[in-house]
Design a protein around this motif. Structure first.
Motif, mmCIF file in Angstrom:
data_model
loop_
_atom_site.group_PDB
_atom_site.id
_atom_site.type_symbol
_atom_site.label_atom_id
_atom_site.label_comp_id
_atom_site.label_asym_id
_atom_site.label_seq_id
_atom_site.Cartn_x
_atom_site.Cartn_y
_atom_site.Cartn_z
ATOM 1 N N THR A 117 0.832 -1.213 0.000
ATOM 2 C CA THR A 117 0.000 0.000 0.000
ATOM 3 C C THR A 117 0.860 1.254 0.000
ATOM 4 O OG1 THR A 117 -1.738 -1.170 1.211
ATOM 5 C CG2 THR A 117 -1.803 1.232 1.245
ATOM 6 N N ARG A 118 1.840 1.273 0.888
ATOM 7 C CA ARG A 118 2.669 2.486 1.005
ATOM 8 C C ARG A 118 3.531 2.699 -0.231
ATOM 9 N NH1 ARG A 118 4.296 6.533 3.948
ATOM 10 N NH2 ARG A 118 6.490 6.992 4.339
ATOM 11 N N SER A 119 4.044 1.632 -0.817
ATOM 12 C CA SER A 119 4.856 1.797 -2.029
ATOM 13 C C SER A 119 4.002 2.337 -3.168
ATOM 14 C CB SER A 119 5.503 0.465 -2.425
ATOM 15 O OG SER A 119 4.537 -0.541 -2.661
ATOM 16 N N SER A 120 2.720 1.949 -3.228
ATOM 17 C CA SER A 120 1.817 2.499 -4.251
ATOM 18 C C SER A 120 1.584 3.985 -4.017
ATOM 19 C CB SER A 120 0.482 1.744 -4.240
ATOM 20 O OG SER A 120 0.664 0.392 -4.605
ATOM 21 N N GLU A 121 1.453 4.368 -2.740
ATOM 22 C CA GLU A 121 1.285 5.788 -2.421
ATOM 23 C C GLU A 121 2.527 6.586 -2.831
ATOM 24 O OE1 GLU A 121 0.589 5.740 1.738
ATOM 25 O OE2 GLU A 121 -1.506 5.084 1.586
ATOM 26 N N LEU A 122 3.675 6.032 -2.574
ATOM 27 C CA LEU A 122 4.916 6.719 -2.930
ATOM 28 C C LEU A 122 5.085 6.814 -4.445
ATOM 29 C CD1 LEU A 122 7.264 5.167 -0.231
ATOM 30 C CD2 LEU A 122 6.755 7.600 -0.471
ATOM 31 N N LEU A 123 4.681 5.788 -5.160
ATOM 32 C CA LEU A 123 4.737 5.834 -6.626
ATOM 33 C C LEU A 123 3.885 6.977 -7.155
ATOM 34 C CD1 LEU A 123 4.519 2.040 -7.551
ATOM 35 C CD2 LEU A 123 6.388 3.577 -8.167
ATOM 36 N N ALA A 124 2.700 7.126 -6.593
ATOM 37 C CA ALA A 124 1.824 8.214 -7.021
ATOM 38 C C ALA A 124 2.414 9.567 -6.649
ATOM 39 C CB ALA A 124 0.442 8.042 -6.389
ATOM 40 N N TRP A 125 2.954 9.662 -5.448
ATOM 41 C CA TRP A 125 3.543 10.922 -4.977
ATOM 42 C C TRP A 125 4.735 11.342 -5.833
ATOM 43 C CZ3 TRP A 125 8.239 11.451 -1.879
ATOM 44 C CH2 TRP A 125 8.443 12.750 -1.407
ATOM 45 N N LEU A 126 5.538 10.377 -6.236
ATOM 46 C CA LEU A 126 6.713 10.667 -7.056
ATOM 47 C C LEU A 126 6.381 10.831 -8.531
ATOM 48 C CD1 LEU A 126 9.173 8.086 -5.433
ATOM 49 C CD2 LEU A 126 9.283 10.565 -5.188
ATOM 50 N N GLY A 127 5.149 10.521 -8.904
ATOM 51 C CA GLY A 127 4.794 10.597 -10.310
ATOM 52 C C GLY A 127 5.379 9.471 -11.131
ATOM 53 N N LEU A 128 5.621 8.334 -10.491
ATOM 54 C CA LEU A 128 6.256 7.202 -11.168
ATOM 55 C C LEU A 128 5.306 6.018 -11.326
ATOM 56 C CD1 LEU A 128 9.748 7.246 -9.405
ATOM 57 C CD2 LEU A 128 9.219 8.004 -11.714
ATOM 58 N N ARG A 129 4.019 6.263 -11.159
ATOM 59 C CA ARG A 129 3.070 5.157 -11.248
ATOM 60 C C ARG A 129 3.128 4.489 -12.620
ATOM 61 N NH1 ARG A 129 -2.765 6.807 -9.592
ATOM 62 N NH2 ARG A 129 -1.870 6.682 -7.503
ATOM 63 N N GLY A 130 3.304 5.278 -13.661
ATOM 64 C CA GLY A 130 3.379 4.714 -15.005
ATOM 65 C C GLY A 130 4.669 3.974 -15.281
ATOM 66 N N ASP A 131 5.678 4.169 -14.429
ATOM 67 C CA ASP A 131 6.975 3.503 -14.583
ATOM 68 C C ASP A 131 7.203 2.458 -13.502
ATOM 69 O OD1 ASP A 131 8.040 5.236 -16.779
ATOM 70 O OD2 ASP A 131 7.820 6.791 -15.264
ATOM 71 N N ALA A 132 6.118 2.052 -12.843
ATOM 72 C CA ALA A 132 6.249 1.166 -11.681
ATOM 73 C C ALA A 132 6.907 -0.156 -12.017
ATOM 74 C CB ALA A 132 4.873 0.920 -11.058
ATOM 75 N N GLU A 133 6.612 -0.716 -13.204
ATOM 76 C CA GLU A 133 7.131 -2.030 -13.556
ATOM 77 C C GLU A 133 8.370 -1.959 -14.444
ATOM 78 O OE1 GLU A 133 5.795 -4.213 -11.801
ATOM 79 O OE2 GLU A 133 4.145 -2.897 -11.191
ATOM 80 N N ARG A 134 8.896 -0.779 -14.642
ATOM 81 C CA ARG A 134 10.139 -0.643 -15.413
ATOM 82 C C ARG A 134 11.351 -0.822 -14.510
ATOM 83 N NH1 ARG A 134 10.477 4.814 -18.525
ATOM 84 N NH2 ARG A 134 12.521 3.899 -18.929
ATOM 85 N N PRO A 135 12.438 -1.414 -15.014
ATOM 86 C CA PRO A 135 13.673 -1.450 -14.221
ATOM 87 C C PRO A 135 14.095 -0.039 -13.846
ATOM 88 C CG PRO A 135 13.845 -2.910 -16.113
ATOM 89 C CD PRO A 135 12.578 -2.126 -16.300
ATOM 90 N N ALA A 136 14.453 0.161 -12.598
ATOM 91 C CA ALA A 136 14.789 1.498 -12.116
ATOM 92 C C ALA A 136 15.980 2.092 -12.865
ATOM 93 C CB ALA A 136 15.073 1.457 -10.622
ATOM 94 N N GLY A 137 16.854 1.239 -13.362
ATOM 95 C CA GLY A 137 18.020 1.722 -14.092
ATOM 96 C C GLY A 137 17.682 2.390 -15.410
#
Length: 625
Positions: free
Chosen positions: A497-517
Motif C-alpha cells: 500500500t505504502r509503495s503504491s502511495e509513494l509511486l503516485a507521490w513521485l509521479g512514477l506510477r506509469g513507470d512502476a514495472e520498469r527497471p529502475a536503471g
C-alpha cells in the motif's frame, strides 16, 4: 535479469498462493513423468539418474546462495563432502542397531548446516568482500581435501568407521527405512532414484517459495546493492549468514544421498574439480533459475556421458565447448535465455510497443504535499537531535574530518557547504555509519551511535540519500520502494500500500514495472529520495540531492526539503549555491576537514574568507581590480 525481476513481482496474498499451487502442480507433474520413465528404463540407468538427481540438489544449494544472494561460493561441494562423510560415519556405527539410516541423513544435514554457519559467520561478520568469499570457500575445500587425504592410518576413525585416507570410506550402508513395529527395508535402486527426484523437486519448490517471500526479495536486493540494503535498515551480515547456512543444509543433504548412492566416498569430493563443476552446472542452466539447476546438470552430464563415454576422457573438452556456446548464445544460462526468447516472441505477436523512454521533470501528485507520505510527529515526539563531538576521520596520515563538533536541531534544515575535499560527504558517512570515526563520538539524543552499524542507525531513524543515486537498477521501480517500505514496517500488505502511495507521490506510477536503471537521472534521484522517505526517518541526510536535475526539479526539491524539515532534521550537502539560498537555512562551512564558519546565507556570502576558499585569493584580487 528479466527472469529475476519477474520472480520478484509484488504478489498479493491470493496471487502468491496461486503461484505456490502452480509450482506444486508443476513439481507433481514432473515427478509423475520421472516415475513413469524410472519404471521403463533399466535399473542401471535409474542408478545413473540418481547421481544426477543428487547433483541437481547440490546445484540448487548454489542457486539459492549465489543466484539469489549473490554469494559466489566455491565451497558447496566441500559441504556436500562433509554431509557424505557424516552420513557414512553415522550409518556405519549405528545402522545395525537402529535398522535405518534416515537419522544418518539428518545428521548429514546438521553437519552441513553447522559447517556453513561457522564458515559464514567468520566470513560475513569478518566483513570479507565478495572476491575473498570465493577464495576462502575454495581454500576450505582444499584444506579438507589435504586433511582427509592424509587420514589413511587406523588411528583415523570414528567408532567402527575409518576415514580411509586417499582410498576413501567404503561399506557405507544404503538408504534404509524402518517404520515403528516393522522390519527394516532397503530401498531398491529405482525406489532410491524416485526418493532423490522427489526430494529435489520439493527443495526446488521451497527455494521458489523463499524467493517470493520477503527473505528472498531482500536476498536479491543485497546482491544488487549491498550498501543501499544496509542503509535501508536490513542486517546484511545476518541475512547472508542465514542464506549461506540454508544452502549448507541443502548441500549436506545432497552429500548424504550421494554417499548412500555409491556406498563410498573419497577425498576428491573436496578437490578443485567438483567445486568448479557445481558452478558450471548453475551457469549453464541459469544461476537465477531454480529449473536451471536441473537443466544444467542434465545438459552437462548428458553431453559428458554422450561424448566422453564411460572413461570421461573428453569431459574437459566437452565442458569447455559447452561453456563457450552458452556464454555466446545464452549468456544468462539456458532457462533464462529461453524465457527471454519466449517473452520477445510473445511481445512481437501481441504487437505491444516497448515502454516509452523516460524523460522530463518528475511530477509530484497529491498537491505536491510531502505530508501525505512523510510521518506526522506529535508534540511529544519532536524528532531526534544528531550531533558529533570532536569527530576525526583519518585515512592513513590524512584527516578528511578533523576534530569537528556540530549539533543539529531535531527539526529543520541545515546545510553543509565547502569546496571539494572539505570533508562534507565524509561527515555524512560518519553520521550514517558507512565510516567509523577514528576518534570522537556520534550521538542521537542520548544514544552513542559511534559503533553502530548503518542498519542500526537506519532503524534508529537515520536515512541517507547518497551523492550518486543508490538504487536497485535491475529491479523495478515498485520493488525499490517496496523494499524500502518493508524495511520499516515488516508487513507485506502495508508495504504494498505504502509503495503504491509513494509511486503516485513521485509521479512514477506509469513507470512502476520498469527497471529502475532505465529511469531518467532526475527520476532516479527522486526515487532514492522516496526510498529514504519510506523509512520515516527523523534524521534525513541528503548528499547533493539536486545533482543533474533540471531547474524545475531543483526548485521543487528545495520546496520538498523545506517541508521535510518541518517533520525531521534534514542535513543537506550541496554545491549549488542558488539551491542553498532557496533553503534559507543555517549553513556550516567546512574547509580542509575542519569547521570553518557558520551563519546564514547572507552573512556568509559577504565573508571574504569564504570567497577566498571557493575562488582563491588571486581570483578575489582580480575581481577587485
Amino acid at each position: 535479469m528479466k527472469s529475476l525481476t519477474a520472480l520478484l513481482r509484488s504478489h498479493p496474498a491470493g496471487t502468491a498462493r496461486g503461484s505456490m499451487r502452480n509450482d506444486a502442480a508443476a513439481a507433481l507433474a514432473a515427478f509423475a513423468v520421472v516415475a513413469v520413465l524410472a519404471n521403463l528404463v533399466e535399473e542401471f540407468t535409474a542408478f545413473e539418474w540418481t547421481l544426477w538427481a543428487t547433483q541437481a540438489i547440490l546445484a540448487l544449494s548454489l542457486t539459492l546462495v549465489w543466484g539469489q544472494g549473490g554469494i559466489f561460493s566455491l565451497g558447496q561441494a566441500a559441504i556436500y563432502g562433509v554431509g557424505g562423510y557424516t552420513y557414512g560415519f553415522w550409518a556405519i556405527n549405528l545402522a545395525d542397531n537402529t535398522g535405518e539410516t534416515v537419522t544418518a541423513v539428518l545428521a548429514a544435514i546438521a553437519a552441513g548446516t553447522i559447517v556453513a554457519a561457522l564458515l559464514g559467520y567468520f566470513m560475513f561478520y569478518g566483513n570479507v568482500t565478495d572476491v575473498y568469499v570465493a577464495i576462502i570457500t575454495l581454500a576450505t575445500s582444499l584444506v579438507l581435501f589435504a586433511f582427509v587425504n592424509s587420514t589413511s592410518g587406523t588411528a583415523y576413525r570414528i567408532g567402527d568407521a575409518p576415514f580411509g585416507g586417499y582410498n576413501g570410506m567404503t561399506r557405507i550402508p544404503r538408504l534404509t527405512v524402518r517404520l515403528p513395529g516393522a522390519e527394516s527395508y532397503v530401498l531398491t535402486r529405482t525406489q532410491f532414484f524416485l526418493v532423490c527426484a522427489a526430494a529435489g523437486l520439493v527443495i526446488a519448490v521451497v527455494v521458489r517459495i523463499i524467493a517470493r517471500r520477503p527473505f528472498g526479495r531482500i536476498s536479491v536486493a543485497l546482491q544488487h546493492n549491498e550498501l543501499r540494503t544496509e542503509l535501508l535498515g536490513y542486517d546484511v551480515r545476518r541475512h547472508k549468514l542465514a542464506l549461506f547456512t540454508i544452502g549448507g543444509a541443502i548441500a549436506g543433504f545432497a552429500g548424504a544421498l550421494f554417499a548412500a548412492w555409491g556406498r563410498f566416498i573419497s577425498p576428491p569430493v573436496f578437490s578443485l574439480a567438483p567445486a568448479a563443476l557445481v558452478v558450471i552446472w548453475v551457469l549453464v542452466g541459469g544461476r537465477t533459475s531454480v529449473a536451471g539447476a536441473f537443466v544444467g546438470v542434465l545438459v552437462v552430464k548428458g553431453f559428458s556421458s554422450w561424448f566422453g563415454g564411460a572413461s570421461g576422457d573428453n569431459e574437459p573438452i566437452v565442458l569447455g565447448l559447452l561453456l563457450i556456446v552458452i556464454v555466446l548464445a545464452l549468456p544468462g544460462g539456458i532457462v533464462p535465455g529461453l524465457g527471454r526468447m519466449r517473452s520477445r516472441i510473445s511481445t512481437t505477436l501481441a504487437g505491444r510497443d516497448q515502454p516509452p523512454a523516460a524523460g522530463g521533470p518528475v511530477p509530484l501528485q497529491n498537491g505536491d504535499d510531502v505530508s501525505d507520505v512523510f510521518p506526522h510527529r506529535s508534540s511529544e515526539d519532536r524528532g531526534h537531535r544528531i550531533a558529533v563531538q570532536g569527530v576525526t576521520k583519518q585515512f592513513g596520515g590524512l584527516a578528511a574530518v578533523d576534530d569537528v563538533t556540530l549539533d543539529f536541531p531535531s527539526q529543520g534544515v541545515s546545510c553543509l557547504i565547502g569546496p571539494n575535499g572539505a570533508g562534507k560527504s565524509t561527515l555524512l558517512a560518519l553520521l550514517s555509519g558507512q565510516l567509523r570515526a577514528t576518534s570522537g563520538a556520534v550521538t542521537l539524543d542520548d544514544h552513542d551511535l559511534t559503533k553502530w552499524h548503518p542498519y542500526r542507525r537506519a532503524r534508529g531513524g537515520v536515512g541517507i540519500k547518497l551523492q550518486v543515486a543508490s538504487i536497485y537498477a535491475a529491479l523495478t521501480t515498485r520493488e525499490n520502494l517496496w523494499l524500502a517500505c518493508y524495511a520499516k514496517s515488516r508487513n507485506i500488505e502495508s508495504s504494498h500500500t505504502r509503495s503504491s502511495e509513494l509511486l503516485a507521490w513521485l509521479g512514477l506510477r506509469g513507470d512502476a514495472e520498469r527497471p529502475a536503471g532505465t529511469l531518467s537521472h532526475g527520476q532516479q534521484q527522486w526515487l532514492e529520495i522516496g526510498m529514504v522517505v519510506a523509512g520515516e526517518p527523523s534524521v534525513v541526510l541528503l548528499d547533493e540531492p539536486t545533482a543533474g536535475m533540471t531547474r524545475g526539479e531543483t526548485e521543487r526539491t528545495a520546496a520538498l526539503v523545506t517541508e521535510m524539515g518541518e517533520r525531521a532534521s534534514v542535513i543537506v550537502v550541496e554545491h549549488d549555491m542558488e539551491f542553498v539560498r532557496r533553503l534559507d537555512a543555517p549553513i556550516t562551512v567546512l574547509h580542509m576537514g575542519s569547521l570553518f564558519a557558520q551563519g546564514s546565507f547572507e552573512q556568509l556570502s559577504r565573508d571574504e574568507r569564504i570567497i577566498d576558499i571557493y575562488l582563491g585569493g588571486r581570483h578575489a584580487d582580480a575581481a577587485g581590480e
